[in-house]
Design an enzyme around this catalytic site. Structure first.
Site, PDB file in Angstrom:
ATOM      1  N   HIS A  29       0.843  -1.194   0.000  1.00  0.00           N
ATOM      2  CA  HIS A  29       0.000   0.000   0.000  1.00  0.00           C
ATOM      3  C   HIS A  29       0.877   1.241   0.000  1.00  0.00           C
ATOM      4  O   HIS A  29       1.420   1.639   1.034  1.00  0.00           O
ATOM      5  CB  HIS A  29      -0.937   0.022   1.198  1.00  0.00           C
ATOM      6  CG  HIS A  29      -1.972   1.107   1.088  1.00  0.00           C
ATOM      7  ND1 HIS A  29      -3.291   0.871   0.779  1.00  0.00           N
ATOM      8  CD2 HIS A  29      -1.848   2.449   1.199  1.00  0.00           C
ATOM      9  CE1 HIS A  29      -3.950   2.026   0.746  1.00  0.00           C
ATOM     10  NE2 HIS A  29      -3.096   3.003   0.989  1.00  0.00           N
ATOM     11  N   CYS A  30       1.051   1.815  -1.165  1.00  0.00           N
ATOM     12  CA  CYS A  30       1.791   3.064  -1.291  1.00  0.00           C
ATOM     13  C   CYS A  30       1.251   3.792  -2.523  1.00  0.00           C
ATOM     14  O   CYS A  30       0.407   3.240  -3.243  1.00  0.00           O
ATOM     15  CB  CYS A  30       3.294   2.812  -1.416  1.00  0.00           C
ATOM     16  SG  CYS A  30       3.739   1.569  -2.627  1.00  0.00           S
ATOM     17  N   HIS A  31       1.718   5.007  -2.713  1.00  0.00           N
ATOM     18  CA  HIS A  31       1.150   5.821  -3.796  1.00  0.00           C
ATOM     19  C   HIS A  31       2.268   6.531  -4.562  1.00  0.00           C
ATOM     20  O   HIS A  31       3.376   6.719  -4.054  1.00  0.00           O
ATOM     21  CB  HIS A  31       0.250   6.920  -3.222  1.00  0.00           C
ATOM     22  CG  HIS A  31      -0.770   6.445  -2.238  1.00  0.00           C
ATOM     23  ND1 HIS A  31      -1.955   5.829  -2.594  1.00  0.00           N
ATOM     24  CD2 HIS A  31      -0.781   6.492  -0.882  1.00  0.00           C
ATOM     25  CE1 HIS A  31      -2.637   5.543  -1.507  1.00  0.00           C
ATOM     26  NE2 HIS A  31      -1.960   5.923  -0.461  1.00  0.00           N
ATOM     27  N   ARG A 122     -10.322   0.321  -6.170  1.00  0.00           N
ATOM     28  CA  ARG A 122     -10.470   0.825  -4.807  1.00  0.00           C
ATOM     29  C   ARG A 122     -11.712   1.696  -4.694  1.00  0.00           C
ATOM     30  O   ARG A 122     -12.029   2.453  -5.609  1.00  0.00           O
ATOM     31  CB  ARG A 122      -9.237   1.639  -4.430  1.00  0.00           C
ATOM     32  CG  ARG A 122      -9.200   2.039  -2.950  1.00  0.00           C
ATOM     33  CD  ARG A 122      -8.094   2.983  -2.697  1.00  0.00           C
ATOM     34  NE  ARG A 122      -7.680   2.997  -1.287  1.00  0.00           N
ATOM     35  CZ  ARG A 122      -7.090   4.047  -0.737  1.00  0.00           C
ATOM     36  NH1 ARG A 122      -6.849   5.125  -1.452  1.00  0.00           N
ATOM     37  NH2 ARG A 122      -6.733   4.015   0.528  1.00  0.00           N
ATOM     38  N   ASP A 246       2.205   3.077   3.098  1.00  0.00           N
ATOM     39  CA  ASP A 246       1.268   4.165   2.817  1.00  0.00           C
ATOM     40  C   ASP A 246       2.008   5.466   2.470  1.00  0.00           C
ATOM     41  O   ASP A 246       1.424   6.563   2.528  1.00  0.00           O
ATOM     42  CB  ASP A 246       0.316   4.405   3.984  1.00  0.00           C
ATOM     43  CG  ASP A 246      -0.900   5.244   3.568  1.00  0.00           C
ATOM     44  OD1 ASP A 246      -1.599   5.751   4.462  1.00  0.00           O
ATOM     45  OD2 ASP A 246      -1.110   5.427   2.351  1.00  0.00           O
TER      46      ASP A 246
HETATM   47  O1  LIG Z   1      -3.626   7.089   1.341  1.00  0.00           O
HETATM   48  C1  LIG Z   1      -4.423   6.526   2.099  1.00  0.00           C
HETATM   49  O2  LIG Z   1      -4.617   5.299   2.072  1.00  0.00           O
HETATM   50  C2  LIG Z   1      -5.173   7.354   3.037  1.00  0.00           C
HETATM   51  C3  LIG Z   1      -5.715   8.561   2.683  1.00  0.00           C
HETATM   52  C4  LIG Z   1      -5.893   9.025   1.342  1.00  0.00           C
HETATM   53  C5  LIG Z   1      -6.458   8.242   0.387  1.00  0.00           C
HETATM   54  O3  LIG Z   1      -6.719   6.988   0.604  1.00  0.00           O
HETATM   55  C6  LIG Z   1      -6.811   8.784  -0.950  1.00  0.00           C
HETATM   56  O4  LIG Z   1      -6.475   9.925  -1.242  1.00  0.00           O
HETATM   57  O5  LIG Z   1      -7.453   8.035  -1.689  1.00  0.00           O
HETATM   58  C7  LIG Z   1      -6.251   9.411   3.744  1.00  0.00           C
HETATM   59  O6  LIG Z   1      -6.431   8.921   4.878  1.00  0.00           O
HETATM   60  O7  LIG Z   1      -6.511  10.599   3.485  1.00  0.00           O
END
Ligand SMILES: O=C(O)/C=C(\C=C(/O)C(=O)O)C(=O)O
Length: 293
Positions: A29-31, A122, A246
């Site tokens: 889980h990362c972005h 998601r 994350d």
């Molecule tokens: O990145 C995460 O998993 C948590 C957050 C953001 C998102 O999930 C998103 O922007 O979709 C948060 O808690 O704001």
């Protein structure tokens, strides 16, 4: 949420973890965010992060000892998955993706995402990220992704689980719950939300990410209060748990975690060599790289 309220910057110099991670360890889980001049952010996003491009994520993983990842689409890019797909295409198959898609997404568009390495969709049900996903839309998208063998990832505020559970129980694909259901660690492991999560996890369609200790904790660093929830989930459901950093931790307003210290929490969360390998290597492989089994 004021979209211009300052998000904290990811930790600039994370420590080297105390533990050496097993070969093939996956950040599930990362972005990647932006860069915004190449991959514009959604105009309807509830926050505007700083750029967090694939190169920085790659460098972090090299530093932490992680060789694979699942890049999760975040709402700041909405349903424009281009930044995530760009990262997957540059990963030599080492990165998989979870997308966010519109209700009317076409089979051709889904196939293109699959070919790039996407393996699921998601849905957010988190107040500060805007209106929760429409249930009918979720069911329509679930039907569209079944031929691809995809799963769904659900992200919700803890207090939503009681109302959401009956809906989720109607869905017949694998469902992965983000960040331990965002329980509040200060309410203890006997709190309703955690009991509901444990009960839901008895159903083998459900998996849970033991990520987000920095979101679950109320005691603050080193987040040991949250790590106890993760430890229980790993102990109870060793074959249906995933872990992630994350990074870059969107919408963290205090106590931005040191990602190296988050890795160190795995000494508590998965204290044996076997449980650590199952969490970081075997479970991600079953879900995201089954062709390698
Ligand atoms: O990145 C995460 O998993 C948590 C957050 C953001 C998102 O999930 C998103 O922007 O979709 C948060 O808690 O704001």
């Amino acid at each position: 949420m004021n979209m211009f309220s300052p998000n904290l910057t990811p930790h600039p110099n994370p420590k080297k973890p105390d533990i050496r991670l097993p070969e093939g360890a996956c950040d599930a889980h990362c972005h990647v965010f932006g860069p915004g001049d190449v991959f514009p952010y959604s105009t309807s996003a509830t926050y505007r992060p700083e750029d967090a491009p694939k190169e920085r994520l790659r460098a972090l993983h090299d530093h932490l000892g992680l060789s694979r990842a699942v890049i999760v689409q975040a709402s700041c890019h909405g349903t424009d998955n281009a930044a995530m797909v760009d990262a997957l295409l540059a990963s030599d198959g080492k990165w998989r993706g979870i997308a966010m898609v519109e209700r009317d997404v076409t089979p051709e568009a889904l196939q293109a995402l699959h070919d790039a390495g996407v393996r699921g969709v998601r849905f957010n049900f988190v107040n500060h990220l805007g209106e929760g996903a429409d249930h009918d839309a979720v069911l329509e998208i679930v039907e569209k992704i079944k031929p691809l063998g995809w799963h769904i990832v659900v992200h919700f505020d803890a207090e939503k689980l009681e109302g959401l559970a009956p809906f989720l129980e109607k869905i017949d694909v694998t469902m992965i719950i983000d960040h331990m259901g965002r329980v509040d660690a200060s309410k203890g492991t006997d709190q309703l939300a955690f009991r509901l999560l444990l009960k839901l996890m008895e159903d083998k369609r459900f998996w849970v990410k033991v990520s987000g200790c920095e979101r679950v904790s109320r005691a603050g660093p080193p987040f040991h209060d949250a790590a106890e929830f993760a430890r229980i989930l790993v102990e109870r459901f060793p074959d249906r748990v995933l872990w992630g950093t994350d990074w870059p931790h969107p919408n963290i307003r205090a106590n931005m975690p040191d990602d190296g210290a988050l890795v160190d929490l795995l000494k508590i969360i998965a204290p044996t060599e076997e449980s650590l390998k199952t969490l970081l290597v075997d479970n991600p492989t079953r879900l995201y790289w089954p062709e390698t089994l």
